[in-house]
Write a protein that holds these residues in place. Structure first.
Motif: not given
Length: 930
Positions: A27-36, A73-82
């Motif tokens: 989550l929050g990376g460059e690969k994320d798209s509006a659709t996903s 998903l929770l681990r990635r969301a918690a680790a994502a840079g704010p």
């Protein structure tokens, strides 16, 4: 209306696939798209609102493997840079961890992170939805177990540490609270370091819903004594108390009270200190009257739990806790009160409150003494009686309280506690000791529970200089402890009942048993030191309790009990009470003769220490003798006998032979002033004491020993064979086939039996037969003279006697063996005929035969009443001599007197004269008294 068109999110498989895709891409990376992002948001929303809430939805979600991608998903969301964004309202500074795709770290403590701003709104919304789904899933046991296995606990702890937004903290705490419902998960949450983070949330969050979730999580984490102690040591209690003192909304108040109730179970010192420092005592006392019953009851139990810590009890009393707990216990003990089980924590709390002087005063003023006495009287509360008695020891030197307790009847209840079973008393640690002198607290030792419960109080009241100094030499009756020649070493328990103090001089080094009876004996000893303890201690119930303990204790009784008895018998003020209550007679019967009220009339097995008991009884009676023969005692006894109530006069007459040895005194009171006749006259009245007839038999026997020197008992010989050889029979020759001389007369019985006789011998044996056979009656000319109303067995001793037989054994024939009734027997028939035919010699011989058979070794106490029922003065004298004989067994003597009284009924004249004659040593004439 057309049905709604199905969407992709209606499929649980689609939603789980979106979770897996999002967890793999991040989550929050460059690969994320509006659709996903849009599909993930819709999937999460559908999972939370439709799939999870449907019946069986959580189980289907787990079966489809949804928990693994959800946690990823929770681990990635918690680790994502704010991203830089403004924190939400009420949020605190947050922390974040670097984004990593590696495996989650093992359980231990939360990873160290640096402080960062809150996550962006997009990421926060994803966390909110995912945490909400996880929290709902954790309401089922199978999901909780899988989340724990997948490392979800550490993930939640990381989120709790990194994301300080109220909504995230709320849902994370809710999930942790649900997981904590499993003991295994609860331990892992503690190990992961979640407690300090939850405590931090208590002080940082402002949202009530978030606070409620955190409080609930802490409550669920308090599932064992070890975890409760860990929570208190990590500072979880004080923020809860501070929140409670801040008067929060009702929902949060209820949550705080429930959490504090769990945390205060087996209340630790840390818990009590933090709750007090957080200002929670006052609010808790106020909440005890909360209109919501669940809140008020939980609050009252918290207050009761806090009483286990001595350091907080004075403050709790100052806040009004004594009145609250006492009032609630009174309510629960009322007619519509709760079950005894619900009363137990309150009873324990009230008893613990008695350990500090300030709380004792409050409890006394609020009616606590009456409540404690009610508990002691209640047989349903017997398991709490030892605790209540130990609590009452706190009032040992409160003169007003002691007077009130005595008026309420404490002494007989204490005496009854001496031989009671030890209750299921919970062992209390040193933290429960009195806080009146906190500097004297010492490390805990392996001590008996009942001793530990009183140790600090005994120290505070001056019984001992320190915890190792408790000794019988420093009991209340001996004053403060002497100075020790050397430092006192720690107390050593040789057995659970025996306390030894080492390091003292030989003169003061003694052993004193201290079992469950110790507190009761301490209070009784205090009562016995009053100038006139007679009204409380010299009563039937109190003496019975003390004597039952002295004679029934499995080991050596406490010396304190012996000192109490000695102190009472040496106190002149108690002399009249010992007489009125039959106390002296009870001492002699129980200790000297070995007959207790429970042993009468049927004996019971008791511990065999008869020599020690006899020695004690004789010593106590000697103490009473010294008092009775003093000028004061002579005046008191004379007053009782001459001016007392009828009951007191009888008691005095009965007691005098036990405690008076001066002939001038007992002769004047018992003989000259009628005490003996007064006692004899009372035998047939309703008994004033269960052992009255036993006492009376023993008293009359003692008086007989004082009146006459001991002699061999005047009992009939053991059996006819032990007598001198029988005299030759003069009647038998008339019964043979060739009688010599030939009979010139026959007596005809109602049965048709003809008995031969000599007219001349028969006419000279009795005035009756002289007139019948030699006078002007028709029988003088008849050879066959009828004898009406005689059976053959009753007629034979008469025929033998008419022909000069004396002591030939014929008189024994009609007498039935022991155990068979004499009334209506042929022996009574023969006695009646002997009197009718004017044969006094035969009467005497028949009475002697009855006495030999029924009052000999084969006969027992029950035979005495049978013999007496014949109503003959000489036999009554035989019965009295058998009963009061100096060699008679005391128990048989008492049973015989019981039989005599029953046989005499309301016509007691013959019995009184017979007993009086035997006691005075005179022979009773053969006539029935008027």
């Amino acid at each position: 209306m057309a049905a709604a068109k199905p969407t992709l999110t209606d499929s649980l498989s689609f939603c789980v696939a979106q979770l897996a895709a999002a967890a793999g891409e991040g989550l929050g990376g460059e690969k994320d798209s509006a659709t996903s992002e849009t599909l993930l948001g819709r999937a999460l929303l559908a999972l939370r609102t439709r799939h999870i809430k449907a019946e069986g939805g959580i189980e289907r979600f787990r079966a489809r493997g949804g928990l693994r991608p959800l946690l990823a998903l929770l681990r990635r969301a918690a680790a994502a840079g704010p991203a830089p964004s403004q924190a939400g309202p009420g949020s605190a500074p947050s922390s974040a961890v670097p984004a990593t795709s590696g495996p989650a770290p093992s359980l231990g403590s939360a990873p160290s992170v640096s402080s960062t701003p809150s996550p962006p709104v997009r990421l926060r919304k994803t966390l909110d939805l995912a945490l909400s789904i996880l929290a709902n899933c954790c309401t089922e046991g199978a999901c909780r177990a899988e989340v724990r296995k997948l490392g979800g606990i550490l993930t939640l702890v990381t989120i709790l540490q990194c994301v300080k937004t109220d909504s995230i903290q709320n849902r994370t705490a809710r999930a942790l609270g649900n997981l904590a419902m499993e003991p295994e998960s609860c331990g892992d949450i503690h190990s992961a370091g979640a407690v300090p983070l939850l405590v931090e949330s208590l002080t940082a969050c402002q949202d009530s819903q978030c606070l409620q979730s955190v409080v609930r999580a802490l409550r669920n984490l308090a599932d064992s004594p070890q975890h409760r102690l860990a929570l208190a040591q990590q500072g979880a209690v004080r923020p809860l108390a501070e929140l409670l003192a801040a008067a929060p909304d009702p929902a949060l108040t209820s949550a705080l009270v429930r959490a504090l109730l769990e945390l205060s179970r087996s209340c630790s010192r840390a818990c009590a200190e933090q709750l007090s420092l957080g200002g929670g005592l006052g609010p808790l006392v106020s909440l005890a009257s909360h209109p919501k019953r669940a809140v008020s009851e939980a609050t009252i139990l918290i207050l009761a739990n806090l009483c286990a810590q001595g350091l907080v009890r004075p403050a709790l009393g100052n806040a009004g806790g004594v009145e609250v707990l006492l009032g609630e216990l009174q309510r629960r003990r009322g007619p519509s009160g709760a079950s005894p089980t619900s009363q137990q924590p309150l009873v324990r709390a009230v008893c613990l409150l008695c350990r500090e002087a300030i709380n004792r005063a409050r409890l006394r003023d609020a009616g606590g003494l009456e409540l404690l006495m009610g508990l002691l009287r209640d047989p349903r509360a017997s398991a709490w009686h030892p605790r209540v008695v130990a609590a009452l020891v706190g009032f040992l030197y409160d003169t007003g309280a002691l007077g009130r307790l005595q008026a309420l009847g404490l002494v007989p209840l204490l005496a009854g506690q001496l031989c009671g079973e030890a209750g299921d008393e919970e062992e209390e640690g040193r933290e429960a000791a009195s806080w009146d002198f906190p500097e004297e607290r010492t490390p805990e030792r392996a001590e008996a529970g009942s001793f530990r419960s009183l140790r600090s109080w005994l120290i505070s009241e001056g019984y001992a200089a320190g915890p190792g100094d408790i000794s019988p030499d420093w009991s209340p009756e001996r004053g403060p402890p002497p100075e020790a020649a050397e430092p006192v070493s720690p107390t050593v328990l040789r057995t659970p009942r025996t306390l030894r103090t080492t390091g003292r001089s030989p003169a003061t080094s003694t052993e004193e048993p201290w079992g469950h009876e110790g507190p009761a004996l301490l209070l009784l000893s205090r009562f016995s030191q009053a100038p006139d303890p007679s009204g409380a201690l010299v009563t039937g119930p109190a003496l019975c309790g003390l004597l039952a303990y002295v004679t029934g204790a499995p080991g050596p009784p406490s010396p304190r009990a012996l000192r109490i008895l000695a102190r009472l018998t040496c106190n002149p003020a108690c002399l009249e009470a010992f007489v009125r209550s039959y106390g002296a007679a009870l001492l002699r019967a129980w200790l000297v003769l070995g007959v207790a009220p429970d042993d009468w009339p049927a004996p019971r097995a008791r511990p065999v220490r008869r020599s020690q008991h006899r020695e004690l009884g004789e010593m106590l009676l000697q103490n009473l003798t010294v008092q009775a023969e003093s000028p004061f005692g002579v005046g008191a006894l004379t007053h009782l006998l001459l001016s007392g109530s009828p009951e007191d006069r009888v008691a005095c007459a009965l007691t005098l032979p036990f405690i008076c040895r001066k002939p001038s005194l007992w002769r004047r009171l018992l003989l000259d002033q009628g005490g003996l006749r007064l006692l004899l006259a009372a035998l047939t009245r309703p008994a004033p004491h269960p052992l009255f007839l036993f006492f009376a038999a023993d008293s009359l026997s003692c008086l007989q020993g004082l009146m006459c020197p001991p002699v061999s008992p005047a009992l009939p010989p053991a059996s006819p064979l032990d007598l001198d050889p029988p005299s030759p029979c003069l009647y038998e020759p008339l019964l043979g086939p060739a009688p010599v001389p030939a009979p010139d007369l026959h007596f005809l019985l109602d049965s048709g039996l003809r008995l031969p006789a000599q007219r001349a011998a028969s006419a000279t044996a009795s005035p009756f037969f002289r007139a019948l056979l030699s006078g002007s009656f028709a029988e003088a000319q008849m050879d066959l003279v009828p004898l009406r109303g005689l059976s053959p067995s009753a007629a034979r001793p008469i025929l033998h006697h008419l022909h000069g037989c004396r002591g030939c054994g014929a008189a024994l024939g009609p007498v039935p063996p022991p155990g068979q009734p004499l009334l209506g027997s042929e022996a009574e028939e023969a006695l009646e005929a002997a009197g009718r035919f004017l044969l006094p010699g035969l009467e005497e011989e028949l009475e002697e035969a009855v006495g030999r058979i029924h009052l000999g070794p084969q006969g027992g106490p029950e035979s005495v009443g049978e013999v007496f029922r014949l109503g003959r003065p000489r036999l009554a004298a035989h019965c009295a001599r058998w009963t009061l004989g100096p060699g008679q067994c005391p128990r048989k003597r008492g049973l015989a007197l019981v039989g005599l009284v029953e046989a005499a009924g309301e016509e007691a004249g013959l019995l009184t004269e017979a007993l009086l004659a035997v006691v005075m040593g005179i022979e009773l004439e053969a006539k029935v008294p008027a």
